[in-house]
Design an enzyme around this catalytic site. Structure first.
Site, PDB file in Angstrom:
ATOM      1  N   LYS A 187      82.462 103.502 -15.400  1.00 32.57           N
ATOM      2  CA  LYS A 187      81.109 103.350 -15.968  1.00 32.57           C
ATOM      3  C   LYS A 187      80.931 104.187 -16.964  1.00 32.57           C
ATOM      4  O   LYS A 187      81.518 105.231 -17.329  1.00 32.57           O
ATOM      5  CB  LYS A 187      79.691 103.400 -14.989  1.00 32.57           C
ATOM      6  CG  LYS A 187      79.258 104.632 -15.269  1.00 32.57           C
ATOM      7  CD  LYS A 187      77.699 104.767 -14.536  1.00 32.57           C
ATOM      8  CE  LYS A 187      77.101 106.076 -14.457  1.00 32.57           C
ATOM      9  NZ  LYS A 187      75.698 105.990 -13.945  1.00 32.57           N
ATOM     10  N   SER A 199      84.725  89.107 -25.263  1.00 32.73           N
ATOM     11  CA  SER A 199      83.287  89.132 -24.671  1.00 32.73           C
ATOM     12  C   SER A 199      82.650  90.682 -25.071  1.00 32.73           C
ATOM     13  O   SER A 199      81.670  90.717 -25.464  1.00 32.73           O
ATOM     14  CB  SER A 199      82.976  89.042 -23.256  1.00 32.73           C
ATOM     15  OG  SER A 199      82.390  87.753 -22.968  1.00 32.73           O
ATOM     16  N   THR A 232      81.016  90.092 -17.937  1.00 26.53           N
ATOM     17  CA  THR A 232      81.640  89.533 -18.967  1.00 26.53           C
ATOM     18  C   THR A 232      83.063  90.380 -18.789  1.00 26.53           C
ATOM     19  O   THR A 232      83.452  90.633 -17.763  1.00 26.53           O
ATOM     20  CB  THR A 232      80.990  89.934 -20.462  1.00 26.53           C
ATOM     21  OG1 THR A 232      81.715  89.296 -21.478  1.00 26.53           O
ATOM     22  CG2 THR A 232      80.706  91.335 -20.702  1.00 26.53           C
ATOM     23  N   TYR A 233      83.872  90.536 -19.710  1.00 23.39           N
ATOM     24  CA  TYR A 233      85.167  91.137 -19.732  1.00 23.39           C
ATOM     25  C   TYR A 233      85.292  92.093 -20.921  1.00 23.39           C
ATOM     26  O   TYR A 233      84.871  91.805 -22.052  1.00 23.39           O
ATOM     27  CB  TYR A 233      86.243  90.221 -19.286  1.00 23.39           C
ATOM     28  CG  TYR A 233      86.497  89.045 -20.669  1.00 23.39           C
ATOM     29  CD1 TYR A 233      87.331  89.466 -21.713  1.00 23.39           C
ATOM     30  CD2 TYR A 233      85.642  87.786 -20.570  1.00 23.39           C
ATOM     31  CE1 TYR A 233      87.481  88.587 -22.635  1.00 23.39           C
ATOM     32  CE2 TYR A 233      85.951  87.029 -21.871  1.00 23.39           C
ATOM     33  CZ  TYR A 233      86.899  87.398 -22.916  1.00 23.39           C
ATOM     34  OH  TYR A 233      86.998  86.671 -23.644  1.00 23.39           O
ATOM     35  N   GLY A 260      80.195  86.788 -28.312  1.00 14.27           N
ATOM     36  CA  GLY A 260      79.987  85.425 -27.960  1.00 14.27           C
ATOM     37  C   GLY A 260      78.754  85.253 -27.444  1.00 14.27           C
ATOM     38  O   GLY A 260      77.783  85.545 -27.910  1.00 14.27           O
ATOM     39  N   ALA A 261      78.602  84.339 -26.163  1.00 10.35           N
ATOM     40  CA  ALA A 261      77.352  84.074 -25.483  1.00 10.35           C
ATOM     41  C   ALA A 261      76.563  85.424 -25.208  1.00 10.35           C
ATOM     42  O   ALA A 261      75.247  85.484 -25.331  1.00 10.35           O
ATOM     43  CB  ALA A 261      77.497  83.174 -24.534  1.00 10.35           C
ATOM     44  N   ALA A 262      77.161  86.338 -24.821  1.00 16.54           N
ATOM     45  CA  ALA A 262      76.784  87.601 -24.496  1.00 16.54           C
ATOM     46  C   ALA A 262      75.860  88.377 -25.346  1.00 16.54           C
ATOM     47  O   ALA A 262      75.045  88.995 -25.147  1.00 16.54           O
ATOM     48  CB  ALA A 262      77.664  88.528 -23.837  1.00 16.54           C
TER      49      ALA A 262
END
Length: 127
Positions: free
Chosen positions: A9, A25, A57-58, A73-75
């Site tokens: 993390k 992403s 996401t990635y 993107g959408a994120a």
């Protein structure tokens, strides 16, 4: 029996870019990916501390040494520049692997430099 465990993390990173029209992403500075042990194109979870959004996401590689955290993107609709986020990667581990397993945790300063690293979270105390 395999268990899904926290592998890595980045804690309290700051979003530097939110680009809805960019392919890919979440761009993360390559040096931070390497330090955390997150691979390019690996699935990640993002937890937005600033607004409570949680999404999958990635990771894609961003320029080394620049502290880039670009939600794309959408994120990009789930995070704004300046938001504090937690980026997590999870993996499957077998019981024997867990005997020696320690997650890689990278704690960030507000400018996306590394404050410190750890491989355990302190026990939370009841106050």
């Amino acid at each position: 029996m395999d268990l899904i465990m926290l592998k890595a993390k980045l804690h309290q990173a700051r979003v530097t870019h939110a680009v809805p029209d960019y392919e890919g992403s979440c761009a993360i500075s390559g040096d931070l990916l390497d330090l955390a042990g997150i691979r390019e194109y690996e699935q990640i979870q993002i937890y937005n501390i600033s607004n409570g959004e949680r999404f999958t996401t990635y990771a894609i590689r961003g320029e080394d040494g620049e502290g880039i955290i670009s939600v794309n993107g959408a994120a990009a609709h789930k995070a704004n520049v300046g938001d504090r986020i937690i980026i997590c990667a999870y993996a499957n581990f077998s019981a024997p692997e867990l005997e020696s397993f320690k997650p890689s945790m990278v704690y960030m300063n507000s400018d996306n430099t590394v404050s410190h690293t750890a491989n355990a979270i302190p026990v939370q105390l009841a106050e």
